[in-house]
Design a protein around this motif. Structure first.
Motif, PDB file in Angstrom:
ATOM      1  N   PHE A 108       9.910   5.245  -9.686  1.00 34.15           N
ATOM      2  CA  PHE A 108      10.910   6.302  -9.576  1.00 34.15           C
ATOM      3  C   PHE A 108      11.628   6.558 -10.902  1.00 34.15           C
ATOM      4  CE2 PHE A 108      15.122   8.047  -8.650  1.00 34.15           C
ATOM      5  CZ  PHE A 108      14.741   9.200  -7.982  1.00 34.15           C
TER       6      PHE A 108
ATOM      7  N   VAL B 135       0.833  -1.206   0.000  1.00 36.85           N
ATOM      8  CA  VAL B 135       0.000   0.000   0.000  1.00 36.85           C
ATOM      9  C   VAL B 135       0.868   1.257   0.000  1.00 36.85           C
ATOM     10  CG1 VAL B 135      -1.774   1.275   1.286  1.00 36.85           C
ATOM     11  CG2 VAL B 135      -1.832  -1.241   1.219  1.00 36.85           C
TER      12      VAL B 135
ATOM     13  N   PHE C  50       5.227   2.667   0.842  1.00 37.39           N
ATOM     14  CA  PHE C  50       6.615   2.206   1.011  1.00 37.39           C
ATOM     15  C   PHE C  50       7.496   3.446   0.960  1.00 37.39           C
ATOM     16  CE2 PHE C  50      10.109  -0.370  -1.442  1.00 37.39           C
ATOM     17  CZ  PHE C  50      10.876  -0.463  -0.285  1.00 37.39           C
ATOM     18  N   SER C  51       8.169   3.744   2.083  1.00 38.14           N
ATOM     19  CA  SER C  51       9.012   4.932   2.072  1.00 38.14           C
ATOM     20  C   SER C  51      10.306   4.682   2.841  1.00 38.14           C
ATOM     21  CB  SER C  51       8.273   6.134   2.651  1.00 38.14           C
ATOM     22  OG  SER C  51       7.891   5.862   3.975  1.00 38.14           O
ATOM     23  N   ALA C  52      11.316   5.480   2.537  1.00 35.19           N
ATOM     24  CA  ALA C  52      12.614   5.327   3.193  1.00 35.19           C
ATOM     25  C   ALA C  52      13.351   6.650   3.162  1.00 35.19           C
ATOM     26  CB  ALA C  52      13.459   4.270   2.478  1.00 35.19           C
ATOM     27  N   ARG C  53      14.161   6.866   4.212  1.00 34.85           N
ATOM     28  CA  ARG C  53      15.057   8.016   4.234  1.00 34.85           C
ATOM     29  C   ARG C  53      16.474   7.467   4.136  1.00 34.85           C
ATOM     30  NH1 ARG C  53      17.031  11.209   8.619  1.00 34.85           N
ATOM     31  NH2 ARG C  53      15.717  10.165  10.152  1.00 34.85           N
ATOM     32  N   PHE C  54      17.246   8.006   3.210  1.00 35.97           N
ATOM     33  CA  PHE C  54      18.607   7.501   2.993  1.00 35.97           C
ATOM     34  C   PHE C  54      19.537   8.275   3.914  1.00 35.97           C
ATOM     35  CE2 PHE C  54      16.185   7.338  -1.043  1.00 35.97           C
ATOM     36  CZ  PHE C  54      15.911   5.982  -0.992  1.00 35.97           C
TER      37      PHE C  54
ATOM     38  N   HIS D  24      20.098  11.878  -3.125  1.00 36.88           N
ATOM     39  CA  HIS D  24      18.709  11.504  -2.858  1.00 36.88           C
ATOM     40  C   HIS D  24      18.530  11.320  -1.352  1.00 36.88           C
ATOM     41  CE1 HIS D  24      15.169   8.832  -4.428  1.00 36.88           C
ATOM     42  NE2 HIS D  24      14.764   9.896  -3.776  1.00 36.88           N
ATOM     43  N   GLY D  25      17.601  12.072  -0.763  1.00 40.17           N
ATOM     44  CA  GLY D  25      17.431  12.022   0.687  1.00 40.17           C
ATOM     45  C   GLY D  25      16.334  11.086   1.163  1.00 40.17           C
ATOM     46  N   GLU D  26      15.162  11.173   0.530  1.00 42.24           N
ATOM     47  CA  GLU D  26      14.025  10.352   0.945  1.00 42.24           C
ATOM     48  C   GLU D  26      13.179  10.017  -0.261  1.00 42.24           C
ATOM     49  OE1 GLU D  26      13.169  12.948   4.940  1.00 42.24           O
ATOM     50  OE2 GLU D  26      11.503  11.749   4.172  1.00 42.24           O
ATOM     51  N   GLN D  27      12.474   8.897  -0.161  1.00 45.87           N
ATOM     52  CA  GLN D  27      11.566   8.525  -1.249  1.00 45.87           C
ATOM     53  C   GLN D  27      10.383   7.768  -0.671  1.00 45.87           C
ATOM     54  OE1 GLN D  27      11.850   9.361  -4.493  1.00 45.87           O
ATOM     55  NE2 GLN D  27       9.855   8.429  -4.842  1.00 45.87           N
ATOM     56  N   GLY D  28       9.190   8.227  -1.030  1.00 41.68           N
ATOM     57  CA  GLY D  28       7.987   7.537  -0.574  1.00 41.68           C
ATOM     58  C   GLY D  28       7.050   7.254  -1.737  1.00 41.68           C
ATOM     59  N   PHE D  29       6.333   6.129  -1.616  1.00 42.71           N
ATOM     60  CA  PHE D  29       5.352   5.728  -2.637  1.00 42.71           C
ATOM     61  C   PHE D  29       4.029   5.399  -1.944  1.00 42.71           C
ATOM     62  CE2 PHE D  29       9.524   4.220  -4.025  1.00 42.71           C
ATOM     63  CZ  PHE D  29       9.607   4.667  -5.334  1.00 42.71           C
ATOM     64  N   GLU D  30       2.922   5.851  -2.533  1.00 37.93           N
ATOM     65  CA  GLU D  30       1.603   5.385  -2.102  1.00 37.93           C
ATOM     66  C   GLU D  30       0.923   4.812  -3.337  1.00 37.93           C
ATOM     67  OE1 GLU D  30      -0.763   8.156   0.163  1.00 37.93           O
ATOM     68  OE2 GLU D  30       1.039   8.766   1.259  1.00 37.93           O
TER      69      GLU D  30
ATOM     70  N   MET E 191      11.580  10.357 -11.773  1.00 37.29           N
ATOM     71  CA  MET E 191      12.900  10.999 -11.806  1.00 37.29           C
ATOM     72  C   MET E 191      13.047  11.876 -13.051  1.00 37.29           C
ATOM     73  SD  MET E 191      16.480   9.004 -12.064  1.00 37.29           S
ATOM     74  CE  MET E 191      16.047   8.506 -13.726  1.00 37.29           C
TER      75      MET E 191
ATOM     76  N   PRO F 211       7.937  -2.511  -6.910  1.00 31.33           N
ATOM     77  CA  PRO F 211       7.420  -1.328  -6.201  1.00 31.33           C
ATOM     78  C   PRO F 211       8.207  -0.036  -6.404  1.00 31.33           C
ATOM     79  CG  PRO F 211       8.197  -3.022  -4.644  1.00 31.33           C
ATOM     80  CD  PRO F 211       8.147  -3.650  -5.994  1.00 31.33           C
ATOM     81  N   THR F 212       9.508  -0.112  -6.672  1.00 29.11           N
ATOM     82  CA  THR F 212      10.261   1.142  -6.823  1.00 29.11           C
ATOM     83  C   THR F 212      10.408   1.572  -8.285  1.00 29.11           C
ATOM     84  OG1 THR F 212      12.386  -0.029  -6.856  1.00 29.11           O
ATOM     85  CG2 THR F 212      11.609   0.755  -4.712  1.00 29.11           C
TER      86      THR F 212
END
Lengths: 131, 149
Positions: B61, A73, A75-79, B86-92, B65, B57-58
């Motif tokens: 991007f 549903v 999916f997120s991440a901080r690098f 790249h600092g953060e990436q979120g998907f809904e 991008m 899922p990714t």
């Protein structure tokens, strides 16, 4: 899925060839991900993995847990730290997925990626449909 | 040089339509090392109810991008590509993008902030089919190292 349960675990070896393949497949040709001279010139210790390559590895782990991308549903991440990938030996990243909460048919998984003892992602979370 | 804060809220034109290809999905899944059958085998995809291969899922991007690059390379914004991380990436997700979907990316700059010596550019990008169905909303934060005023 039970709260606190480790539902996914995997160690990934990352070599330069993997970053080159990812650059080609994703279209992200930033030279910091394949050109050591360039990476060092802009102040990095060496070539670093694409943040999205690391997140894609967490995505792989999620797929092992859920089996169907349609069950993911969010999916997120901080690098939070770069994954440095030397020419010789590459990098090793340990991935885990742990259940943080289950509410109705949605499970919240906390994801970790650790390289050389340091977390390379923070606040990495996925919500998945369990049924 | 600091980023231009007037760009907060700026919308970019929709990207050209992109037709998601079956072999592109296989190539992307192979590049990330994902051997899940659903990303490679039509039978496995159809068994889960997809008309063709769904994307990992990714994958989104790769498309968002390109939309963000338009913003990032806008000289008026003042972003130096060599300083970008790249600092953060979120998907809904609404549903997985699937081979055969033709999509556009709708993007805008949601925020520009400074923290310490770095600046952070937040962009929101939605992947939408050409018939208007939202597939995935994404949020990206790009760090611009050492450019804060």
């Amino acid at each position: 899925m039970n709260v606190g349960e480790v539902v996914g675990q995997r160690t990934v070896k990352i070599e330069r060839i993997n970053l080159v393949m990812y650059a080609g497949a994703s279209g992200d040709f930033n030279p910091i991900h394949w050109n050591e001279t360039f990476a060092k010139a802009v102040g990095l210790p060496d070539v670093i993995a694409h943040g999205m390559y690391t997140q894609a590895q967490l995505g792989r782990l999620l797929m092992e847990v859920v089996g169907d991308p349609g069950r993911i549903v969010s999916f997120s991440a901080r690098f939070s730290a770069p994954v440095v990938v030397p020419q010789d030996g590459g990098a090793k990243v340990e991935l885990t997925a742990t259940v943080e909460a289950v509410e109705d048919d949605i499970a919240t998984l906390v994801l970790r990626a650790v390289c050389n003892g340091a977390d390379v992602v923070k606040d990495a979370v996925a919500t998945v449909r369990v049924a | 040089m600091p980023l231009n804060p007037e760009f907060i809220g700026k919308r970019y034109p929709d990207t050209d339509p992109y037709l998601i290809g079956r072999e592109k999905i296989r190539e992307f899944a192979t590049a990330i090392g994902d051997s899940s059958p659903v990303f490679h085998s039509l039978d496995a995809a159809r068994a889960l109810g997809y008309p063709d291969l769904p994307a990992p899922p990714t994958f989104a991007f790769s498309l968002t991008m390109k939309a963000m690059a338009t913003a990032m390379f806008d000289p008026e914004l003042g972003l130096d590509y060599a300083r970008v991380v790249h600092g953060e990436q979120g998907f809904e997700y609404k549903r997985p993008m699937t081979a055969g979907d033709e999509v556009v990316v709708k993007s805008f700059i949601a925020d520009i902030t400074a923290r310490g010596r770095n600046e952070y550019l937040t962009t929101q990008a939605d992947v939408v089919t050409v018939s208007g169905e939202l597939l995935v909303s994404t949020r990206s934060i790009i760090a611009s190292r050492g450019t804060a005023a």
